[in-house]
Design an enzyme around this catalytic site. Structure first.
Site, mmCIF file in Angstrom:
data_model
loop_
_atom_site.group_PDB
_atom_site.id
_atom_site.type_symbol
_atom_site.label_atom_id
_atom_site.label_comp_id
_atom_site.label_asym_id
_atom_site.label_seq_id
_atom_site.Cartn_x
_atom_site.Cartn_y
_atom_site.Cartn_z
ATOM 1 N N HIS A 39 1.249 -1.122 -0.606
ATOM 2 C CA HIS A 39 -0.157 0.179 -0.035
ATOM 3 C C HIS A 39 0.611 1.453 -0.270
ATOM 4 O O HIS A 39 1.957 1.243 0.175
ATOM 5 C CB HIS A 39 -1.341 -0.033 0.721
ATOM 6 C CG HIS A 39 -0.647 -0.112 2.406
ATOM 7 N ND1 HIS A 39 -0.210 1.226 2.892
ATOM 8 C CD2 HIS A 39 -0.234 -0.813 3.574
ATOM 9 C CE1 HIS A 39 0.450 1.416 4.286
ATOM 10 N NE2 HIS A 39 -0.195 -0.341 4.623
ATOM 11 N N ASP A 52 5.560 1.689 7.141
ATOM 12 C CA ASP A 52 4.193 1.215 6.824
ATOM 13 C C ASP A 52 3.716 2.185 5.708
ATOM 14 O O ASP A 52 3.807 2.698 6.480
ATOM 15 C CB ASP A 52 3.691 0.931 8.233
ATOM 16 C CG ASP A 52 2.242 0.367 8.248
ATOM 17 O OD1 ASP A 52 1.800 0.280 6.484
ATOM 18 O OD2 ASP A 52 1.851 0.437 9.106
ATOM 19 N N GLU A 61 -5.120 1.803 2.438
ATOM 20 C CA GLU A 61 -5.138 0.405 3.404
ATOM 21 C C GLU A 61 -4.961 1.331 4.717
ATOM 22 O O GLU A 61 -6.437 0.917 6.401
ATOM 23 C CB GLU A 61 -3.334 0.185 3.313
ATOM 24 C CG GLU A 61 -3.639 -0.471 4.739
ATOM 25 C CD GLU A 61 -2.711 -0.960 5.449
ATOM 26 O OE1 GLU A 61 -3.624 -2.088 6.285
ATOM 27 O OE2 GLU A 61 -2.650 0.067 5.942
ATOM 28 N N GLU A 62 -4.940 2.407 5.195
ATOM 29 C CA GLU A 62 -4.803 2.995 6.995
ATOM 30 C C GLU A 62 -6.136 3.498 7.030
ATOM 31 O O GLU A 62 -6.554 3.527 8.651
ATOM 32 C CB GLU A 62 -3.784 3.896 7.385
ATOM 33 C CG GLU A 62 -2.360 4.046 6.735
ATOM 34 C CD GLU A 62 -2.024 2.964 7.662
ATOM 35 O OE1 GLU A 62 -2.234 2.166 8.783
ATOM 36 O OE2 GLU A 62 -0.734 1.886 7.349
ATOM 37 N N HIS A 80 3.714 3.467 12.974
ATOM 38 C CA HIS A 80 2.616 4.745 12.590
ATOM 39 C C HIS A 80 3.472 5.763 13.649
ATOM 40 O O HIS A 80 2.814 6.593 14.320
ATOM 41 C CB HIS A 80 1.221 3.895 13.263
ATOM 42 C CG HIS A 80 0.584 3.142 12.677
ATOM 43 N ND1 HIS A 80 -0.906 2.953 12.677
ATOM 44 C CD2 HIS A 80 1.074 2.757 11.564
ATOM 45 C CE1 HIS A 80 -1.202 2.131 11.857
ATOM 46 N NE2 HIS A 80 -0.825 1.482 10.951
#
Lengths: 337, 335
Positions: free
Chosen positions: B62, B169, B197-198, B304
């Site tokens: 992603h 990420d 995606e998140e 994150h």
């Protein structure tokens, strides 16, 4: 160099404990304008001789907050203690610089959600470990007693607003270096000493010994104070862009406060008053009781997010501080009062 | 691959605003595959190999990252925001942010003005504001608009054999997938660089429908909790022990044969030892009539946050394992 450049270059360098890059650099800048006197610790002073024996001292502290390593474990995690006040709630996942045998980057551990049972309590900095990523090799580079500093680079925000680390009190130091340039070659009515003092964040220790050594008749501590921002009531702060904050307090000399206010009024310099009920939390507190007593006042730069690496100030406030102190010195301070 | 990873982490692509990342990816895969973009902003690519594949395989990474979205501006010129994706409040306080080319910081009450109780607890996220140095709403609105995205900035730095950067990420997955496309492939496969995606595994849902694969591999980054003070049983996965392979998380029960094949590949890897989190596999494995799915994740500390930390060798091994699984699935050797 304009004052923004001076501020940014001072911000990029560190001064804490045995690290004195910022103090050395500030000394180099001051030495362009006057002879430098190095004091017992890492404090530096520049003297400008005037027509009388009366000596006016302008002080700003050159040291900064930071942390010191208290343990290095076998997996490369460090334990630290704070040197000066730090909001430990904002440390997780923050990148910092460890001043070991070489400077290395490190990141404070952030606890993933599955490991934190409910609300985390932030009361002990020794519980937030610092990750060097080096495993057992960390011990080859880092020792107990090494210093840790924030690492944010200074940057411009909108207009004349800027952000960076250690603006407390590189803001004051930048003003005094700028003033040294203005005093250079000028006929001054009294002696002016510019002092960049050490160890303010550890209890104003640099100013204690320097004020004794320099023995001034009158002093202004140039530091930062709380600026307006989210969650702060108007009563407990000054305004960014509102000009130099002139201190009024039982521990300060009221005649100085009044003359500083009059000087600002007469010259159209932006200012605001900062009234405190007692001690000011600046070097003024210790300079005022140096030797047989020194008439002392504070002039402060309003600053947001104090003691973080995202401190915010406006350059126009630095200009107000410089203009005010220049006019005040050229009027001879309280020499004739 | 690491130069590409560095450049990818330096780009901003908060969910729904991934164009800078997608444009960069296209510049790197152009000439090495056929590709198209879809209405959501996904890149869907077909990599021609030396041989035809017995299974239609989709490999996904992603493009988006967690961040902030500006919701309104106060009369004083401060910006109110919401989190996009899961971000802990401690990671917001006194951080540098970037809104396009505009610098800002998240401002708050300094430690000196906090009461004893306030010092110990995080403030509510909705009490925090972005400060761009504007002194009025009008001045601020001349520079940013509600709906603009902000990222918490964090530079790319090497820490020993580790990498520290924002958005590992899932720029790690993107960098691996780009390198697979730029290399010769034994077999044909499809690749998707997916958006959003998140915020609920959304881009992958559309991409999987379009490709209609038999099998899928999600290339991801996942929480490593091998930090000081964590119990052995809570570490999930460890930096340096190779990519994590999932058997189950909160979004997916993974294909058992693929999971076993990965662990038995001889390439250094580890099981993701927790049923936690989720990734695009949640969308991929439920696409159309069902898709056999595997997730290969780079272990990442402080995920994150602006200071994610991952291991270089783990990223290299994730790329090797992905190539091994592509060959195994496409040749039919992995049943």
């Amino acid at each position: 160099m304009d004052i923004k450049e001076i501020l940014f270059e001072l911000s990029r360098r560190d001064a804490l404990g045995s690290i004195n890059d910022a103090a050395v650099y500030a000394g180099e800048l001051l030495s362009r304008f006057a002879e430098i006197k190095k004091l017992g610790n890492m404090s530096v002073a520049a003297a400008f001789n005037g027509k009388s024996d009366y000596t006016l001292l302008f002080d700003a502290h050159i040291d900064q907050i930071g942390m010191i390593v208290t343990d290095v474990d076998s997996e490369g995690f460090l334990t630290v203690a704070n040197s000066g006040g730090i909001d430990i709630r904002s440390l997780p996942a923050r990148a910092v610089t460890v001043h070991g045998k070489e400077k290395i980057p490190a990141v404070f551990c952030a606890t993933p959600p599955h490991l934190s049972a409910g609300e985390t309590e932030y009361s002990d900095i020794s519980k937030i470990k610092l990750d060097t990523g080096l495993g057992e090799k960390a011990a080859e580079i880092v020792s107990v007693g090494d210093y840790v500093t924030f690492s944010a680079e200074p940057a411009e925000l909108t207009g004349d607003t800027v952000t960076g680390r250690s603006f407390d009190d590189r803001a004051g130091a930048a003003c005094l270096i700028e003033l040294a340039g203005r005093f250079s070659g000028k006929d001054l009515p009294c002696n002016v000493i510019i002092l960049l003092s050490d160890a303010e964040e550890l209890g104003m220790r640099g100013a204690v010994t320097a004020a004794f050594e320099l023995s001034p008749d009158e002093a202004v501590a140039v530091d930062v104070s709380f600026g307006d921002g989210p969650g702060i009531s108007d009563e407990e702060c000054g305004n960014l862009g509102g000009g130099a904050m002139i201190g009024i307090s039982p521990v300060l000399d009221r005649a100085m406060s009044d003359k500083l206010i009059n000087t600002a009024e007469e010259n159209g310099i932006m200012y605001q008053t900062e009234v405190m009920g007692g001690r000011t939390g600046t070097n003024a507190d210790v300079i005022a009781v140096s030797r047989g007593g020194v008439k002392t006042c504070t002039v402060s730069v309003p600053l947001r997010n104090m003691h973080t690496e995202t401190e915010v100030l406006r350059l126009c406030d630095l200009e107000s501080v410089c203009d005010l102190l220049e006019k005040y010195a050229l009027s001879g301070g309280l020499a004739d009062v | 691959m690491f130069d590409i990873l560095r450049e990818l982490t330096e780009l901003d692509g908060v969910s729904g605003d991934e164009k800078a990342v997608s444009d960069y990816i296209i510049s790197k895969i152009e000439g090495f595959c056929e590709y198209k973009t879809d209405p959501l902003g996904n890149i869907i690519a077909f990599k021609k190999g030396r041989n035809r594949s017995v299974k239609k395989l989709l490999v996904d990474a992603h493009t988006d990252e967690v961040g902030l979205i500006i919701t309104s501006v106060t009369a004083d010129g401060f910006l109110k925001f919401s989190a996009v994706g899961g971000i802990d409040t401690s990671v917001l306080m006194f951080r540098r942010v970037r809104i396009g080319k505009i610098n800002g910081v998240i401002s708050g009450k300094p430690v000196h003005l906090l009461s004893g109780d306030e010092k110990k607890k995080l403030p509510k996220a909705d009490s925090l504001y972005i400060d761009i140095g504007a002194s009025s709403r009008e001045e601020a609105l001349g520079l940013v608009r509600p709906g603009d995205r902000a990222v918490i900035t964090g530079g790319y730095t090497e820490m020993g054999g580790r990498i520290k950067a924002k958005a590992i990420d899932d720029r790690a997955g993107c960098a691996i997938l780009i390198s697979l496309i730029r290399s010769e492939s034994e077999y044909d496969f499809y690749a998707s660089f997916t958006v959003q995606e998140e915020v609920g595994l959304r881009g992958a849902k559309a991409a999987a429908f379009t490709v209609a694969p038999d099998s899928a591999i999600a290339l991801e980054a996942t929480t490593a909790a091998d930090i000081a003070g964590a119990a052995e049983s809570q570490k999930v996965c460890r930096l340096g022990d190779g990519p994590a392979v999932s058997f189950m998380d909160r979004a997916t029960v993974y294909d058992r044969a693929y999971y076993s094949a990965a662990l038995e590949s001889g390439i250094k890897c580890q099981p993701k030892a927790a049923v936690a989190g989720g990734n695009n596999s949640g969308s991929l494995h439920l696409s159309r009539g069902g898709v056999r799915t595997l997730a290969i994740s780079v272990p990442c500390r402080y995920i994150h946050s602006p200071s994610c930390v991952a291991d270089r060798e783990d990223i290299e091994n994730a790329a090797k394992l992905a190539a091994y699984m592509i060959n195994g699935i496409c040749s039919g050797n992995i049943k």
